[in-house]
Design an enzyme around this catalytic site. Structure first.
Site, PDB file in Angstrom:
ATOM      1  N   ASP A   1      13.728  64.212   7.647  1.00  0.00           N
ATOM      2  CA  ASP A   1      13.918  65.609   7.547  1.00  0.00           C
ATOM      3  C   ASP A   1      14.500  66.197   8.971  1.00  0.00           C
ATOM      4  OD1 ASP A   1      13.117  65.001   4.727  1.00  0.00           O
ATOM      5  OD2 ASP A   1      11.364  66.474   4.877  1.00  0.00           O
TER       6      ASP A   1
ATOM      7  N   SER B   1       9.236  72.309   6.476  1.00  0.00           N
ATOM      8  CA  SER B   1       8.235  72.047   7.558  1.00  0.00           C
ATOM      9  C   SER B   1       9.069  71.458   8.594  1.00  0.00           C
ATOM     10  CB  SER B   1       7.249  71.086   7.265  1.00  0.00           C
ATOM     11  OG  SER B   1       7.996  69.744   6.816  1.00  0.00           O
TER      12      SER B   1
ATOM     13  N   GLY C   1       7.300  74.319   0.974  1.00  0.00           N
ATOM     14  CA  GLY C   1       6.472  73.143   0.198  1.00  0.00           C
ATOM     15  C   GLY C   1       7.110  73.012  -1.123  1.00  0.00           C
TER      16      GLY C   1
ATOM     17  N   GLY D   1       9.942  70.623  -1.129  1.00  0.00           N
ATOM     18  CA  GLY D   1      10.674  69.647  -1.228  1.00  0.00           C
ATOM     19  C   GLY D   1      12.068  69.917  -0.443  1.00  0.00           C
ATOM     20  N   LEU D   2      12.505  70.951   0.033  1.00  0.00           N
ATOM     21  CA  LEU D   2      13.646  71.293   0.645  1.00  0.00           C
ATOM     22  C   LEU D   2      13.408  71.241   2.447  1.00  0.00           C
ATOM     23  CD1 LEU D   2      15.140  74.019  -1.580  1.00  0.00           C
ATOM     24  CD2 LEU D   2      15.365  71.473  -1.509  1.00  0.00           C
TER      25      LEU D   2
ATOM     26  N   LYS E   1      17.136  70.623   3.665  1.00  0.00           N
ATOM     27  CA  LYS E   1      17.697  69.637   3.262  1.00  0.00           C
ATOM     28  C   LYS E   1      17.458  69.206   1.766  1.00  0.00           C
ATOM     29  CE  LYS E   1      14.430  67.385   2.353  1.00  0.00           C
ATOM     30  NZ  LYS E   1      13.061  66.944   2.492  1.00  0.00           N
TER      31      LYS E   1
ATOM     32  N   GLU F   1       6.335  67.572  12.783  1.00  0.00           N
ATOM     33  CA  GLU F   1       6.182  67.173  11.471  1.00  0.00           C
ATOM     34  C   GLU F   1       5.052  66.194  11.437  1.00  0.00           C
ATOM     35  OE1 GLU F   1       7.889  68.272   8.835  1.00  0.00           O
ATOM     36  OE2 GLU F   1       9.342  66.651   8.422  1.00  0.00           O
TER      37      GLU F   1
HETATM   38  N1  LIG Z   1       8.735  79.618   7.698  1.00  0.00           N
HETATM   39  C1  LIG Z   1       7.308  79.082   7.585  1.00  0.00           C
HETATM   40  N2  LIG Z   1       6.148  79.793   8.172  1.00  0.00           N
HETATM   41  C2  LIG Z   1       5.250  79.133   8.228  1.00  0.00           C
HETATM   42  N3  LIG Z   1       4.840  77.852   8.041  1.00  0.00           N
HETATM   43  C3  LIG Z   1       5.975  77.069   7.563  1.00  0.00           C
HETATM   44  C4  LIG Z   1       7.182  77.647   7.345  1.00  0.00           C
HETATM   45  N4  LIG Z   1       7.871  76.758   6.889  1.00  0.00           N
HETATM   46  C5  LIG Z   1       7.210  75.435   6.915  1.00  0.00           C
HETATM   47  N5  LIG Z   1       6.052  75.892   7.259  1.00  0.00           N
HETATM   48  C6  LIG Z   1       4.900  74.832   7.396  1.00  0.00           C
HETATM   49  O1  LIG Z   1       5.301  73.627   6.606  1.00  0.00           O
HETATM   50  C7  LIG Z   1       4.497  73.460   5.402  1.00  0.00           C
HETATM   51  C8  LIG Z   1       5.136  73.084   4.186  1.00  0.00           C
HETATM   52  O2  LIG Z   1       5.775  71.687   4.562  1.00  0.00           O
HETATM   53  P1  LIG Z   1       5.924  70.470   3.518  1.00  0.00           P
HETATM   54  O3  LIG Z   1       4.420  70.342   2.441  1.00  0.00           O
HETATM   55  O4  LIG Z   1       6.253  69.352   4.024  1.00  0.00           O
HETATM   56  O5  LIG Z   1       7.035  71.060   2.400  1.00  0.00           O
HETATM   57  P2  LIG Z   1       8.535  71.144   2.450  1.00  0.00           P
HETATM   58  O6  LIG Z   1       8.801  70.667   3.977  1.00  0.00           O
HETATM   59  O7  LIG Z   1       9.049  70.383   1.402  1.00  0.00           O
HETATM   60  O8  LIG Z   1       8.920  72.680   2.453  1.00  0.00           O
HETATM   61  C9  LIG Z   1       3.840  74.710   4.897  1.00  0.00           C
HETATM   62  O9  LIG Z   1       2.573  74.626   4.498  1.00  0.00           O
HETATM   63  C10 LIG Z   1       3.560  75.273   6.640  1.00  0.00           C
HETATM   64  O10 LIG Z   1       2.501  74.612   7.213  1.00  0.00           O
HETATM   65  C1  LIG Z   2       8.615  62.211   1.065  1.00  0.00           C
HETATM   66  C2  LIG Z   2       9.395  62.484   2.421  1.00  0.00           C
HETATM   67  O1  LIG Z   2      10.440  61.210   2.309  1.00  0.00           O
HETATM   68  C3  LIG Z   2      10.375  63.550   2.294  1.00  0.00           C
HETATM   69  C4  LIG Z   2       9.633  64.572   2.238  1.00  0.00           C
HETATM   70  O2  LIG Z   2      10.171  65.941   2.462  1.00  0.00           O
HETATM   71  P1  LIG Z   2       9.493  67.278   2.067  1.00  0.00           P
HETATM   72  O3  LIG Z   2       8.598  67.679   2.975  1.00  0.00           O
HETATM   73  O4  LIG Z   2       9.115  67.193   0.625  1.00  0.00           O
HETATM   74  O5  LIG Z   2      10.607  68.261   2.082  1.00  0.00           O
HETATM   75  C5  LIG Z   2       8.644  62.044   3.506  1.00  0.00           C
HETATM   76  C6  LIG Z   2       9.234  61.717   4.928  1.00  0.00           C
HETATM   77  O6  LIG Z   2      10.502  61.170   4.628  1.00  0.00           O
HETATM   78  O7  LIG Z   2       8.976  61.861   5.846  1.00  0.00           O
HETATM   79 MG   LIG Z   3       8.139  68.737   4.659  1.00  0.00          MG
END
Ligand SMILES: Nc1ncnc2c1ncn2[C@@H]1O[C@H](COP(=O)(O)OP(=O)(O)O)[C@@H](O)[C@H]1O
Ligand SMILES: C[C@@](O)(CCOP(=O)(O)O)CC(=O)O
Ligand SMILES: [Mg+2]
Length: 387
Positions: A204, A147, A141, A143-144, A10, A193
């Site tokens: 998200d 997780s 990790g 921002g898209l 997203k 999450e």
């Molecule tokens: N394809 C994947 N394989 C393994 N872990 C994942 C995967 N996608 C997400 N994760 C988990 O989500 C974390 C990243 O989430 P986050 O810090 O919220 O960043 P974002 O959601 O923006 O990508 C990773 O460190 C891992 O724990």
């Molecule tokens: C910062 C926040 O608004 C979005 C986080 O998104 P991402 O994990 O950085 O993709 C946190 C949330 O809404 O849970």
């Molecule tokens: Mg995330």
């Protein structure tokens, strides 16, 4: 028996962080997916192991089912139709089954994803043997919402093979879940999450489950129909960061300056609501479109300023802002900030030459640029083994 699922990432157009504190936010799914393949062995296989292959980080885990039963004896009592929260003690217990695997320091954030996996797996499917493979088109990790896409795709696959969800095994190609099933996938993904983010707003997992364009406030979603083409350039600064730490940092700042931060969140609430009403309003001419784009650019600029007030901008984000500003373009960070991705509005009448130039300059800074299709489908499953 094998099921595959895919769940989109997203972009948050307005309102990240403030949404955790009850303000409205606007988000859209993007056509970049996390995919899960879940295969249950046949009884003749005599396989008593739970295997997890995280392809994006090159890590493989396997646990004898006996070990899982030892660590999580109560998980079989969880009910797949009734999502439950993983408490701190259980997180500590699950961490002990990760001790045998040396997760490299640079990939330590992955541990929270594996804990979320084990919680969702044992809660929804109990103590069955299986092989689960996860792969993603999303940067992790950044921002898209990787997780959330991870938790949604996983919950979808587990529920599709559980007794709690009715799915048609005979349909071909990618199929969307029914409304009731989507709700359940979304609630379980939110529990995952929580393990990864600490205090997620739920935006998200909601946009990854339902897709499209949504306004989200205090756990409630409103579907939005945009009446204008929203073309966003996404720039990945490639500066790694962790959503959990950034969300916690904003809460700490709120504790130190409660009134000021409440005013910041209130301002963001107005920005998100105005953003939603502008994109939903009808435009009758090119002039109308240009006016709407200017208003959106001002809102993005104000939102970015307020994210700076929250302490979540970063030198790399500011570099993207300054670079795009030279071309008269407006940008804001998206997701948790602290690095990660930045959005730049590409107005409808902007020439391809300018777009190429700005991308070239951003890439010279070491960033990665792409334009993703926004507002597509949410989580889907397939049983047919197709591509
Ligand atoms: N394809 C994947 N394989 C393994 N872990 C994942 C995967 N996608 C997400 N994760 C988990 O989500 C974390 C990243 O989430 P986050 O810090 O919220 O960043 P974002 O959601 O923006 O990508 C990773 O460190 C891992 O724990
Ligand atoms: C910062 C926040 O608004 C979005 C986080 O998104 P991402 O994990 O950085 O993709 C946190 C949330 O809404 O849970
Ligand atoms: Mg995330």
């Amino acid at each position: 028996m094998e099921v595959r699922t895919r769940a989109p990432g997203k972009i948050i157009l307005a309102g990240e962080h403030a949404v955790v504190h009850g303000s409205a936010a606007v988000a859209a799914s993007i056509a970049l997916y996390t995919s899960v393949s879940l295969r249950l062995p046949s009884p003749d296989d005599n396989d008593d192991t739970l295997r997890l292959h995280l392809m994006d980080v090159g890590l493989e885990f396997s646990w004898p089912i006996g070990k899982i039963k030892e660590i999580l004896p109560d998980s079989v009592n969880n009910i797949a139709s009734s999502p439950s929260t993983c408490c701190e003690e259980t997180i500590k217990l699950i961490l002990t089954v990760l001790d045998d695997f040396k997760i490299p320091e640079a990939k330590s954030g992955i541990a929270s994803g594996v804990i979320a996996f084990l919680w969702l797996y044992t809660s929804i499917l109990g103590n069955k043997a299986a092989k689960v493979i996860v792969s993603s088109e999303l940067p992790l990790g950044a921002g898209l919402g990787s997780s959330a896409a991870f938790c949604v795709a996983l919950s979808g696959a587990l529920l599709a093979l559980s007794d709690s969800v009715d799915v048609d095994f005979d349909q071909e190609g990618w199929v969307s879940f029914g409304e009731k099933e989507q709700q359940l996938v979304n609630r379980w993904a939110f529990e995952g999450e929580k393990i990864i983010h600490g205090k997620p707003s739920g935006i998200d997992n909601t946009v990854s489950t339902f897709g499209n364009l949504i306004k989200f406030k205090s756990g409630a979603l409103t579907c939005i129909k945009s009446n204008m083409v929203l073309k966003m350039l996404i720039t990945n600064t490639k500066v790694g960061r962790n959503t959990k730490a950034l969300v916690a940092g904003v809460s700490e700042r709120k504790k130190r300056h409660p009134d000021t931060m409440t005013s910041v969140f209130t301002a963001v609430d107005f920005i998100s609501n105005e953003f939603a009403s502008i994109i939903q309003s009808t435009s009758f001419s090119d002039d109308d479109v240009v006016k709407k784009e200017h208003r959106i650019q001002e809102l993005m600029e104000m939102n970015q300023g307020l994210l700076r007030c929250m302490g979540v901008s970063h030198a790399s984000i500011e570099t993207v802002l300054q670079t795009t500003c030279k071309y008269d373009l407006t940008s804001k960070l998206t997701g948790a900030g602290g690095g990660g991705c930045v959005l730049t509005l590409l107005p409808a009448l902007l020439s391809a030459t300018v777009i190429d130039k700005v991308i070239k300059e951003l890439e010279q800074c070491g960033f990665q640029c792409f334009i993703a299709e926004i507002g597509g489908n949410g989580v889907q499953f397939r049983f047919d083994g197709g591509p």
